[in-house]
Design an enzyme around this catalytic site. Structure first.
Site, PDB file in Angstrom:
ATOM      1  N   GLU A 200      -6.874  -1.216  10.075  1.00 23.03           N
ATOM      2  CA  GLU A 200      -6.248  -0.573   8.914  1.00 23.03           C
ATOM      3  C   GLU A 200      -6.730   0.860   8.713  1.00 23.03           C
ATOM      4  OE1 GLU A 200      -5.165  -1.403   4.268  1.00 23.03           O
ATOM      5  OE2 GLU A 200      -7.016  -2.277   5.043  1.00 23.03           O
TER       6      GLU A 200
ATOM      7  N   ASP B 136      -0.349   0.347   5.559  1.00 22.56           N
ATOM      8  CA  ASP B 136      -0.503   0.213   4.107  1.00 22.56           C
ATOM      9  C   ASP B 136       0.227   1.373   3.435  1.00 22.56           C
ATOM     10  OD1 ASP B 136      -1.751   0.801   1.451  1.00 22.56           O
ATOM     11  OD2 ASP B 136      -2.995  -0.943   1.940  1.00 22.56           O
TER      12      ASP B 136
ATOM     13  N   HIS C 257      -1.947   3.991   1.354  1.00 21.14           N
ATOM     14  CA  HIS C 257      -2.712   4.927   2.174  1.00 21.14           C
ATOM     15  C   HIS C 257      -1.784   5.871   2.940  1.00 21.14           C
ATOM     16  CE1 HIS C 257      -6.357   2.848   1.188  1.00 21.14           C
ATOM     17  NE2 HIS C 257      -5.939   1.714   1.737  1.00 21.14           N
TER      18      HIS C 257
ATOM     19  N   HIS D 255       0.862  -3.809   4.152  1.00 20.11           N
ATOM     20  CA  HIS D 255       0.379  -3.933   2.782  1.00 20.11           C
ATOM     21  C   HIS D 255       1.249  -3.081   1.865  1.00 20.11           C
ATOM     22  CE1 HIS D 255      -4.083  -5.361   3.322  1.00 20.11           C
ATOM     23  NE2 HIS D 255      -3.202  -6.341   3.426  1.00 20.11           N
TER      24      HIS D 255
ATOM     25  N   ARG E  90      -1.189   3.134  -6.391  1.00 22.55           N
ATOM     26  CA  ARG E  90      -1.946   1.924  -6.099  1.00 22.55           C
ATOM     27  C   ARG E  90      -1.608   0.772  -7.029  1.00 22.55           C
ATOM     28  NH1 ARG E  90      -3.514  -0.505  -1.670  1.00 22.55           N
ATOM     29  NH2 ARG E  90      -5.734  -0.386  -1.215  1.00 22.55           N
TER      30      ARG E  90
ATOM     31  N   GLU F 130      -0.766  -5.726  -2.073  1.00 25.73           N
ATOM     32  CA  GLU F 130      -2.182  -5.452  -2.305  1.00 25.73           C
ATOM     33  C   GLU F 130      -2.241  -4.297  -3.297  1.00 25.73           C
ATOM     34  OE1 GLU F 130      -6.175  -4.374   0.269  1.00 25.73           O
ATOM     35  OE2 GLU F 130      -4.411  -3.096   0.440  1.00 25.73           O
TER      36      GLU F 130
END
Length: 264
Positions: free
Chosen positions: A146, A179, A182, A205, A211, A240
């Site tokens: 990741e 993700d 990110h 993710h 977030r 997530e």
């Protein structure tokens, strides 16, 4: 594509009740904490058998990073990840999410000078991945490498960064997890990065740009899901995120509905 979730504070604490809750809520998989899986393996097996809800992957639950500055911690982490992979094999899980490190160092905050060279970083991560490659092969699992954003890690920030370790070491059991949170910080274009690395992206993710829960921010999930569809991605999309709102559970269910609409 199927939608899964990590744990949340408002989910039931009892393992069987947790799995039943997720199944009834409409989730199709659970990304479990690695320590929870290892410590409560029999209970997890019973919960899976009772509900039919699979454990898709593990994330976290070990105490040393694969790129840890401290060699003892790095080796301890690898030993713990091995146990998690062995437990995943027993429940049919696909693999474990592994960043180079989290919160250990960033060039964006003081002291801004890493205690280890870039060559040292690559050596530590490479040695870890070569070891985990053998364990993943033995257990029939996958290491999902990741990339994290620059404020949480300094070693692997983009999908291309992760790809370089896989290609240079000809790793077969290490793939990339993408993700969205990110990527929103590090990639020029999320969809383009997904497309350019479609052969290695095997897990995803989901969180919005800030977030928090998908649908509460500015990311264009539908566009990125369409890119994944075009490239033939058929894996899990796992939420997530943090959750904000007066009723976190209701907001989370709203996010799940939003994601299903975005999938079409």
């Amino acid at each position: 594509m199927k939608i899964g979730t990590q744990d949340q504070a408002f989910f039931p604490r009892d393992i069987k009740e947790k799995f039943l809750f997720l199944k009834e809520a409409g989730f199709e998989g659970f990304e479990i904490d690695g320590k929870l899986l290892v410590d409560h393996l029999d209970e997890v097996k019973e919960a899976i058998a009772k509900t039919g809800l699979p454990v898709t992957t593990a994330c976290g639950g070990y105490t040393g990073w694969i790129g840890d500055f401290n060699e003892e911690r790095r080796l301890n982490g690898l030993a713990e990840i091995k146990k998690i992979l062995e437990a995943l094999q027993e429940v049919g899980g696909k693999g474990i999410v592994v960043p180079a490190a989290w919160g250990m160092f960033t060039h964006r905050l003081p002291p801004m000078v890493s205690p280890r060279s870039q060559e040292g970083d690559r050596k530590a991560i490479t040695e870890s991945l070569l070891y985990l490659e053998t364990i993943a092969k033995e257990t029939g699992t996958t290491i999902f490498l990741e990339p994290l954003n620059r404020y949480q890690d300094h070693m692997i920030n983009t999908l291309a960064d992760a790809r370089s370790f896989i290609d240079e070491n000809q790793l077969r059991y290490v793939k990339i997890i993408a993700d969205f949170y990110h990527m929103n910080i590090e990639e020029d274009d999320i969809s383009e990065a997904l497309h350019m690395n479609q052969d290695l992206v095997r897990h995803v993710h989901l969180a919005d740009n800030h977030r928090f829960q998908p649908g509460s921010g500015s990311l264009d999930f539908k566009r990125h899901f369409n890119q994944l569809k075009e490239d033939g991605y058929d894996g899990f999309l796992t939420i997530e995120c943090r959750v904000r709102g007066n009723d976190p559970q209701a907001e989370y269910m709203k996010a799940l509905h939003y994601l299903r609409q975005s999938l079409g």
